[in-house]
Design an enzyme around this catalytic site. Structure first.
Site, PDB file in Angstrom:
ATOM      1  N   ASP A 185     -36.185  36.687 -42.281  1.00 39.67           N
ATOM      2  CA  ASP A 185     -37.206  35.935 -41.550  1.00 39.67           C
ATOM      3  C   ASP A 185     -37.824  36.788 -40.459  1.00 39.67           C
ATOM      4  O   ASP A 185     -39.023  36.726 -40.212  1.00 39.67           O
ATOM      5  CB  ASP A 185     -36.623  34.647 -40.957  1.00 39.67           C
ATOM      6  CG  ASP A 185     -35.433  34.903 -40.053  1.00 39.67           C
ATOM      7  OD1 ASP A 185     -34.756  35.939 -40.234  1.00 39.67           O
ATOM      8  OD2 ASP A 185     -35.158  34.075 -39.168  1.00 39.67           O
ATOM      9  N   ARG A 233     -34.552  39.240 -33.351  1.00 39.32           N
ATOM     10  CA  ARG A 233     -33.585  38.416 -32.617  1.00 39.32           C
ATOM     11  C   ARG A 233     -32.281  38.296 -33.405  1.00 39.32           C
ATOM     12  O   ARG A 233     -32.146  38.844 -34.497  1.00 39.32           O
ATOM     13  CB  ARG A 233     -34.177  37.035 -32.348  1.00 39.32           C
ATOM     14  CG  ARG A 233     -34.357  36.209 -33.599  1.00 39.32           C
ATOM     15  CD  ARG A 233     -34.908  34.828 -33.253  1.00 39.32           C
ATOM     16  NE  ARG A 233     -35.137  34.057 -34.451  1.00 39.32           N
ATOM     17  CZ  ARG A 233     -36.232  33.331 -34.683  1.00 39.32           C
ATOM     18  NH1 ARG A 233     -37.196  33.299 -33.772  1.00 39.32           N
ATOM     19  NH2 ARG A 233     -36.352  32.654 -35.783  1.00 39.32           N
ATOM     20  N   ASP A 234     -31.356  37.546 -32.830  1.00 38.36           N
ATOM     21  CA  ASP A 234     -30.058  37.392 -33.495  1.00 38.36           C
ATOM     22  C   ASP A 234     -30.178  36.384 -34.624  1.00 38.36           C
ATOM     23  O   ASP A 234     -29.745  35.249 -34.523  1.00 38.36           O
ATOM     24  CB  ASP A 234     -29.005  36.941 -32.474  1.00 38.36           C
ATOM     25  CG  ASP A 234     -29.411  35.682 -31.729  1.00 38.36           C
ATOM     26  OD1 ASP A 234     -30.524  35.175 -31.982  1.00 38.36           O
ATOM     27  OD2 ASP A 234     -28.627  35.196 -30.905  1.00 38.36           O
ATOM     28  N   GLU A 235     -30.808  36.795 -35.694  1.00 43.82           N
ATOM     29  CA  GLU A 235     -30.970  35.925 -36.857  1.00 43.82           C
ATOM     30  C   GLU A 235     -31.077  36.803 -38.094  1.00 43.82           C
ATOM     31  O   GLU A 235     -30.103  37.015 -38.782  1.00 43.82           O
ATOM     32  CB  GLU A 235     -32.202  35.027 -36.701  1.00 43.82           C
ATOM     33  CG  GLU A 235     -32.348  34.068 -37.861  1.00 43.82           C
ATOM     34  CD  GLU A 235     -32.985  32.748 -37.476  1.00 43.82           C
ATOM     35  OE1 GLU A 235     -33.299  32.530 -36.308  1.00 43.82           O
ATOM     36  OE2 GLU A 235     -33.157  31.921 -38.383  1.00 43.82           O
ATOM     37  N   ASP A 269     -38.836  31.201 -46.547  1.00 38.54           N
ATOM     38  CA  ASP A 269     -39.776  32.237 -46.127  1.00 38.54           C
ATOM     39  C   ASP A 269     -40.101  33.153 -47.305  1.00 38.54           C
ATOM     40  O   ASP A 269     -41.269  33.498 -47.554  1.00 38.54           O
ATOM     41  CB  ASP A 269     -39.178  33.070 -44.983  1.00 38.54           C
ATOM     42  CG  ASP A 269     -38.721  32.223 -43.802  1.00 38.54           C
ATOM     43  OD1 ASP A 269     -38.114  31.161 -44.036  1.00 38.54           O
ATOM     44  OD2 ASP A 269     -38.956  32.620 -42.653  1.00 38.54           O
ATOM     45  N   TRP A 298     -36.903  25.477 -49.564  1.00 35.04           N
ATOM     46  CA  TRP A 298     -36.015  26.618 -49.332  1.00 35.04           C
ATOM     47  C   TRP A 298     -35.188  26.847 -50.616  1.00 35.04           C
ATOM     48  O   TRP A 298     -35.360  27.854 -51.295  1.00 35.04           O
ATOM     49  CB  TRP A 298     -35.130  26.369 -48.106  1.00 35.04           C
ATOM     50  CG  TRP A 298     -35.786  26.831 -46.836  1.00 35.04           C
ATOM     51  CD1 TRP A 298     -35.444  27.930 -46.098  1.00 35.04           C
ATOM     52  CD2 TRP A 298     -36.909  26.246 -46.168  1.00 35.04           C
ATOM     53  NE1 TRP A 298     -36.296  28.063 -45.021  1.00 35.04           N
ATOM     54  CE2 TRP A 298     -37.190  27.057 -45.039  1.00 35.04           C
ATOM     55  CE3 TRP A 298     -37.729  25.140 -46.399  1.00 35.04           C
ATOM     56  CZ2 TRP A 298     -38.249  26.775 -44.158  1.00 35.04           C
ATOM     57  CZ3 TRP A 298     -38.763  24.857 -45.527  1.00 35.04           C
ATOM     58  CH2 TRP A 298     -39.020  25.659 -44.423  1.00 35.04           C
ATOM     59  N   GLU A 337     -44.308  34.197 -35.935  1.00 35.68           N
ATOM     60  CA  GLU A 337     -43.570  33.060 -36.467  1.00 35.68           C
ATOM     61  C   GLU A 337     -44.323  31.762 -36.223  1.00 35.68           C
ATOM     62  O   GLU A 337     -44.350  30.873 -37.072  1.00 35.68           O
ATOM     63  CB  GLU A 337     -42.203  32.986 -35.764  1.00 35.68           C
ATOM     64  CG  GLU A 337     -41.363  31.791 -36.134  1.00 35.68           C
ATOM     65  CD  GLU A 337     -39.984  31.835 -35.500  1.00 35.68           C
ATOM     66  OE1 GLU A 337     -39.845  32.462 -34.415  1.00 35.68           O
ATOM     67  OE2 GLU A 337     -39.042  31.275 -36.077  1.00 35.68           O
ATOM     68  N   HIS A 340     -42.740  37.680 -38.349  1.00 35.71           N
ATOM     69  CA  HIS A 340     -42.222  36.719 -39.319  1.00 35.71           C
ATOM     70  C   HIS A 340     -43.297  36.652 -40.404  1.00 35.71           C
ATOM     71  O   HIS A 340     -44.420  36.307 -40.117  1.00 35.71           O
ATOM     72  CB  HIS A 340     -42.179  35.351 -38.636  1.00 35.71           C
ATOM     73  CG  HIS A 340     -40.859  34.699 -38.574  1.00 35.71           C
ATOM     74  ND1 HIS A 340     -39.860  35.135 -37.737  1.00 35.71           N
ATOM     75  CD2 HIS A 340     -40.378  33.602 -39.216  1.00 35.71           C
ATOM     76  CE1 HIS A 340     -38.816  34.316 -37.875  1.00 35.71           C
ATOM     77  NE2 HIS A 340     -39.099  33.392 -38.778  1.00 35.71           N
TER      78      HIS A 340
HETATM   79  C1  BGC Z   1     -36.081  30.923 -39.279  1.00 36.56           C
HETATM   80  C2  BGC Z   1     -37.062  30.598 -40.356  1.00 36.56           C
HETATM   81  C3  BGC Z   1     -36.452  29.664 -41.309  1.00 36.56           C
HETATM   82  C4  BGC Z   1     -36.137  28.426 -40.536  1.00 36.56           C
HETATM   83  C5  BGC Z   1     -35.642  27.273 -41.309  1.00 36.56           C
HETATM   84  C6  BGC Z   1     -35.709  29.673 -38.575  1.00 36.56           C
HETATM   85  O1  BGC Z   1     -34.775  29.883 -37.600  1.00 36.56           O
HETATM   86  O2  BGC Z   1     -36.549  31.899 -38.435  1.00 36.56           O
HETATM   87  O3  BGC Z   1     -37.967  31.481 -40.672  1.00 36.56           O
HETATM   88  O4  BGC Z   1     -37.136  29.443 -42.468  1.00 36.56           O
HETATM   89  O5  BGC Z   1     -35.282  28.681 -39.462  1.00 36.56           O
HETATM   90  O6  BGC Z   1     -36.283  26.198 -40.859  1.00 36.56           O
END
Ligand code: BGC
Length: 904
Positions: free
Chosen positions: A479, A483-485, A492, A544, A750, A771
């Site tokens: 995504d 950041r911490d993700e 996506d 998703w 994003e 994003h």
């Molecule tokens: C992410 C997204 C992801 C979403 C789900 C977010 O935290 O960055 O891109 O699809 O969560 O709703």
């Protein structure tokens, strides 16, 4: 005069150039054809696959196969041998029956036998030195620092008694590795072996290291780091080890073929030794810290004194599959020089690279021993010009180097930062003298598409979309990279997949990730929200989880690759069964997981959850029917058609009114109803009008989020509202694509309102500036604005549909797509009432070219011929198009322009 014969070139195996490791069931051969003239085509081919053993007979001689197909060809001869080396070539017969010569040979090597081919064990350091990272300043021990430990260095010395004729290194890590052989780095990949669910499958790389070996003394070494396996990762960045394991391990097997024909093997085992070096910690989210004085210089060369090193710990391999990495390597693909450097009163230097990117810095220093240089990375600056890092959440993105004195080059290699700006502190001397470079790091997916127009901001949007893709296609489609993700979010990936394929050759990349998607599938049959499945373990939300069907379908459409469909057909079927079990009345109202709905739709997301969910389910069913047909499963295809019509009826009954209204009236509700063909045929026009009315009511702004945005402009064009599509495209105020560009974005944000003049930055808890999801508009630029598309129902760009949709303000546009059949280049211009379209097509394609015109019968091609037929132009309700049928070569068409549909 007959044109020269066609030449096959650009040979690929499993979508890669000469892969050194490929699973036998992934061997699919393809080529492109070169040749001048028009109407060129392949009538037949012959492929010859030969083992690279002396005197070997062909493993497969296809004989002459009458077909135009040039991709996805399985090797049908004797079974391929594990670790076998093969060379292959192809010749073709053209439309006149003239044969080409044999192509230049290409190669591939089969992966090791997954059970008997490996003789190595996992190794790791005997004792990990406790963290030497002191807490910053006084006070309690930093909890992050506790999870950061030095990177182990591993080495094994060995002797080779004869000349080496060839050598392969098969290597992977739980974590990340950098392999070294006799003081040299092996390969040019980074962050190897990439990210998979390490509990199910571990990818390894194969390198030809023949040139790195000595007759005599040698040293094979590796540095390993935490990476995705044991580092901080995800939006719940756990202490190292909480996701897969606690400490990195290495697995390597070096196989030498010697002059006398014998083989020598060096594998990871109890004879390896370990220590640590300059890398005090290395973490994907947190960054790296080096103390260069601690580097055991020469550790990877013969003769190094290992008195202080210890023997490693050994762990036997378990049954986890070891697979040759099917994806492209992550590489440094570009270097960018600073655009400007500003220095504040505290001697903090802010370096602007002018581009939001993913990677790290390489900088040169010349300073006193012990000098500490710190580099922080951020995407944007705060109003006072300082680095803004609030949106990184807990990701530190900080590299620190304590230098050992003299001229040194500082560069991390086991981390990744999303940034446009870097803040450098502690730089010794005049920063202006520094050689500072941003190194751009991502999965090396070669560019496939181009776009240019008369509107500079639109060209910038196109570049932003591509940069967003580059920054996020890193072993998996993430995504965001900062950041911490940084997770492989399915939603996506799904909305962006088609754009991604047009932008870059992502066939091998998606081939790899789709295994991750299937690995993540739950026993219930549910696809998940993220793959690899890290922190989110429930059923995937609508739009998703559906990626499990949409992405393979997209890959097939774009690359003509049915292998990917066969490979995942079982998984896709389990998903479809899961949905049907949960929703026996064909409205998808249950098992919606986290139901993100039309995620980040501006304003209120009023689209009913079951509406969006049911629309995506119907879409899945339609795609499954096509998938089943394409793979020779007519029974399944009929079943999915029947399923689709049940879902469609349920949708229509529940959500579509007799006057074409779709429940809730959101733009996304109309877009999904129309795109998924759920609005009855006789109401499509009315629903299309209502969509435009909803857009007009929003003052010509879009209100779509992730789930609807990608289909918005395509639906407008196919329902005769290209003018409205251009109004949205060119809208300058928020929410819009152009707003981001004009606010200075160099990637896709994003959120539509990531930053506004009135409010500044959006909430730091969710505000990525890189994003790609909202960049799914790229698909419309290629397919509609430029008109590079394929005939409905076909795949692999053999039968093109070139149907440009001019409109709005661009006077001209041009672009290209390097398809599996070759490069398709097109362009158009509008000048003094005339519309001209030109197209240059590779051999072996046919194209239906549709030229919109106010007087379609007057359109002429290059040689003055009239159109073969006339049709209604779907992009504008009152225009017609002139239809031509052409083959390869250069073509031009010109006629009276449609009236400019600028303002509906
Ligand atoms: C992410 C997204 C992801 C979403 C789900 C977010 O935290 O960055 O891109 O699809 O969560 O709703």
């Amino acid at each position: 005069m007959t044109p020269p014969s066609l030449t096959p070139a650009g040979l690929r195996c499993a979508h890669q150039v000469d892969p050194l490791g490929v699973a036998p069931d992934r061997v699919r051969l393809s080529w492109r054809l070169k040749g001048t003239g028009t109407g060129r085509a392949q009538r037949a081919y012959q492929v010859l696959v030969t083992p690279e053993e002396p005197d070997a007979s062909a493993a497969w001689d296809s004989g002459r196969v009458e077909t135009a197909v040039t991709a996805g060809i399985a090797c049908a001869g004797t079974p391929l041998t594990a670790a076998g080396r093969y060379s292959w070539k192809v010749r073709v017969w053209d439309e006149t029956g003239t044969a080409s010569g044999w192509s230049e040979p290409a190669r591939f090597e089969v992966e090791l036998d997954r059970t008997s081919g490996w003789h190595a064990s996992w190794i790791g350091p005997s004792r990990v030195r406790e963290s030497v990272t002191p807490p910053s300043g006084a006070g309690p021990v930093d909890p992050v620092a506790r999870g950061l430990t030095p990177a182990p260095y591993l080495r094994r010395a060995f002797t080779v008694g004869q000349p080496v004729t060839s050598a392969r290194l098969y290597v992977t890590a739980l974590g990340l590795y950098e392999a070294r052989l006799n003081g040299r780095r092996v390969g040019d990949g980074f962050l190897t072996p990439g990210w998979t669910d390490y509990t199910r499958r571990v990818a390894y790389q194969t390198y030809d290291v023949t040139g790195l070996l000595n007759q005599g003394d040698n040293v094979l070494g590796a540095i390993v780091a935490h990476g995705w396996y044991a580092g901080f990762y995800g939006f719940d960045p756990k202490r190292a080890g909480a996701h897969y394991g606690t400490a990195p391990e290495l697995l390597a097997q070096l196989v030498l073929r010697l002059a006398d024909g014998s083989e020598q093997r060096i594998v990871t085992d109890g004879q390896w030794e370990s220590s640590t070096g300059a890398i005090l910690h290395a973490d994907l989210l947190m960054g790296e810290r080096h103390d260069l004085a601690l580097e055991p210089s020469g550790w990877d060369l013969p003769g190094f004194d290992t008195r202080d090193w210890r023997l490693v710990q050994v762990r036997e391999r378990d049954a986890t599959a070891l697979v040759a990495d099917p994806g492209p390597p992550i590489r440094v693909t570009e270097e960018i020089a600073p655009r400007s450097i500003a220095t504040d009163d505290h001697d903090r230097h802010i370096v602007d690279f002018g581009q939001n990117l993913t990677g790290w810095l390489r900088i040169k220093v010349d300073g006193a021993p012990g000098t500490r240089v710190r580099i922080r990375h951020g995407e944007v600056l705060a109003a006072d010009g300082s680095l803004y890092t609030d949106n990184l959440r807990t990701a530190r993105q900080t590299d620190e180097f304590t230098i050992s004195g003299g001229i040194e080059v500082l560069e991390p290699r086991f981390t990744l930062h999303g940034f446009r700006y870097a803040e450098i502190t502690g730089y010794p001397g005049d920063i202006g003298q520094a050689e500072i470079t941003a190194r751009v790091v991502h999965s090396d997916t070669p560019a496939a598409g181009s776009f240019e127009s008369s509107l500079p901001w639109l060209d910038q949007l196109f570049r932003n979309i591509d940069w967003g893709q580059r920054g996020n296609f890193i072993s998996v489609p993430t995504d965001c990279p900062q950041r911490d993700e940084r997770l492989g979010w399915l939603g996506d990936a799904q909305v962006f997949a088609c754009t991604a394929c047009y932008n870059r050759d992502v066939a091998a990349f998606f081939a790899k990730w789709l295994d991750d998607v299937t690995d993540a599938q739950l026993p219930s049959g549910a696809f998940t929200d993220v793959a690899p499945r890290l922190t989110l373990t429930g059923a995937g939300a609508p739009a998703w989880g559906d990626a499990g069907v949409i992405v393979p379908w997209t890959v097939w459409k774009m690359y003509g690759d049915t292998a990917v469909l066969d490979r995942h057909f079982g998984a896709m079927t389990r998903w479809m069964d899961f949905l049907e079990r949960a929703n026996p009345d064909y409205l998808r109202a249950r098992e919606l997981g986290n139901s993100y709905n039309d995620w980040l739709a501006p304003g209120d997301d009023d689209t009913p959850h079951e509406l969006l969910a049911t629309a995506y389910w119907a879409h899945d069913a339609a795609l499954m029917a096509e998938i089943a047909d394409a793979t020779g499963r007519p029974g399944d295809a009929a079943g999915y058609r029947a399923l689709r019509s049940k879902i469609r009826s349920a949708f229509t009954d529940a959500f579509v009114a007799a006057d074409g209204q779709v429940t809730s009236g959101t733009q996304t509700a109309y877009v999904l109803g129309l795109h998924m063909n759920l609005v009855p045929e006789d109401l499509r026009a009315a629903a299309g009008e209502r969509l435009v009315a909803a857009i007009r009511a929003a003052d010509w702004h879009l209100t779509t989020g992730f789930a609807g945005v990608g289909y918005l402009l395509p639906v407008l064009s196919t329902t005769g509202h290209t003018a409205a599509a251009y109004r949205l495209l060119e809208q300058g105020t928020m929410p819009s694509w152009r707003y981001m560009v004009e606010a200075g974005a160099t990637t896709i944000w994003e959120r539509w309102d990531g930053w506004t003049a009135e409010r500044g930055f959006q909430s730091p808890w969710m505000n990525s500036f890189n994003h790609y999801s909202l960049g799914s508009v790229g698909e419309w630029l290629y397919r509609f604005l430029l008109g590079i598309d394929q005939e409905p129902g076909t795949a692999g760009f053999g039968q093109l549909l070139l149907r440009p949709h001019p409109g709005g303000s661009p006077d001209w546009a041009r672009g290209s797509y390097r398809s599996v059949r070759g490069t398709i280049s097109v362009g158009w211009k509008r000048d003094r009432g005339r519309f001209t379209y030109w197209a240059e097509l590779p051999p072996n394609v046919t194209a239906t070219v549709c030229i919109p015109s106010s007087h379609a019968a007057e359109v002429r091609n290059t040689v003055g011929n009239p159109p073969a037929s006339l049709a209604t132009f779907p992009g504008a309700q009152d225009a017609q198009e002139a239809v031509f049928q052409v083959g390869s070569g250069a073509h031009e068409f010109s006629g009276p322009s449609i009236s400019n549909p600028g303002c509906p």
